[in-house]
Design a protein around this motif. Sequence first.
Motif, short mmCIF file in Angstrom:
data_model
loop_
_atom_site.label_atom_id
_atom_site.label_comp_id
_atom_site.label_asym_id
_atom_site.label_seq_id
_atom_site.Cartn_x
_atom_site.Cartn_y
_atom_site.Cartn_z
N LYS A 1 -18.88 17.50 36.04
CA LYS A 1 -18.16 16.43 36.35
C LYS A 1 -17.73 15.61 34.83
O LYS A 1 -17.22 14.41 35.11
CB LYS A 1 -18.99 15.38 37.36
N GLN B 1 -14.74 22.84 37.22
CA GLN B 1 -13.45 22.93 38.01
C GLN B 1 -12.19 22.81 37.02
O GLN B 1 -12.46 21.89 35.88
CB GLN B 1 -13.32 21.48 38.92
N THR C 1 -21.22 23.76 37.41
CA THR C 1 -20.15 23.48 38.26
C THR C 1 -19.06 23.20 37.32
O THR C 1 -18.86 22.41 36.87
CB THR C 1 -20.34 22.18 39.34
N VAL D 1 -10.90 20.59 31.97
CA VAL D 1 -11.77 21.21 32.80
C VAL D 1 -12.90 20.11 33.01
O VAL D 1 -13.07 19.45 32.16
CB VAL D 1 -12.32 22.56 32.70
N LYS E 1 -3.55 29.32 38.61
CA LYS E 1 -4.96 29.79 38.53
C LYS E 1 -5.09 31.33 39.02
O LYS E 1 -4.61 31.49 39.85
CB LYS E 1 -5.89 28.78 39.07
#
Length: 208
Positions: free
Chosen positions: A166, A189, A187, A162, A199
């Motif tokens: 970033k 992702q 954040t 993940v 997901k």
Amino acid sequence: NNITACDGADVWLHEGFAMYAEVLYVEDQLGYPMSIHYLLERRRGIQNRRAIVGPRGEYYWGFEDAYNKGAWILHTLRSVLDDDAMFFGILKGFQREFGSQIVCTEDLVEYINNVTGQDFKPFFDQYIFDRRPPTLEYNLSDDKLLYRYTGILPEFSMPLNVLVNKDEVRLQPTIVTQTLTIPDYATVQVMDWEYLILKKENPELEEN
């Protein structure tokens, strides 16, 4: 067709590899981001209605998902290994080792196990011999990511990356809910462009 699948049920050994060769061509010519775009377009065609490899000797043809899903399985293996030298060595070495021979999916799995020193049978049992890709359930709060796998076979195990602000973080999901502590309001992702997973956001997930 350097190798020949032992049965129609194993046709993904032709078509999945050929499709991923297209992906690698795009990567070589246009860069990795464009190859991901190409893969994501192919993922739209994955049906997951039946296993890629089914009963042999029964006119079971895995054409439905042999192309797109087969390519995605190889891409997922590449991400799991996280070692392109090893991954491409496997692709080339398997073709050299078994060129002009008849092979089954189990031959590929055994070859990968020998090269990596790891047991990838549960990986292929899930992705090839079962119709379901793993589902990652997750619940994201201000400072925590809760996650677990569902829809997996008992022996299945696969790391998953993940992005947290970033930065890549490698998780080891299981069927037990786990917690990743993250910075407040980070954040996050799930890098599902590198793994064939489903997901599912599950707000009812709680810490154990």
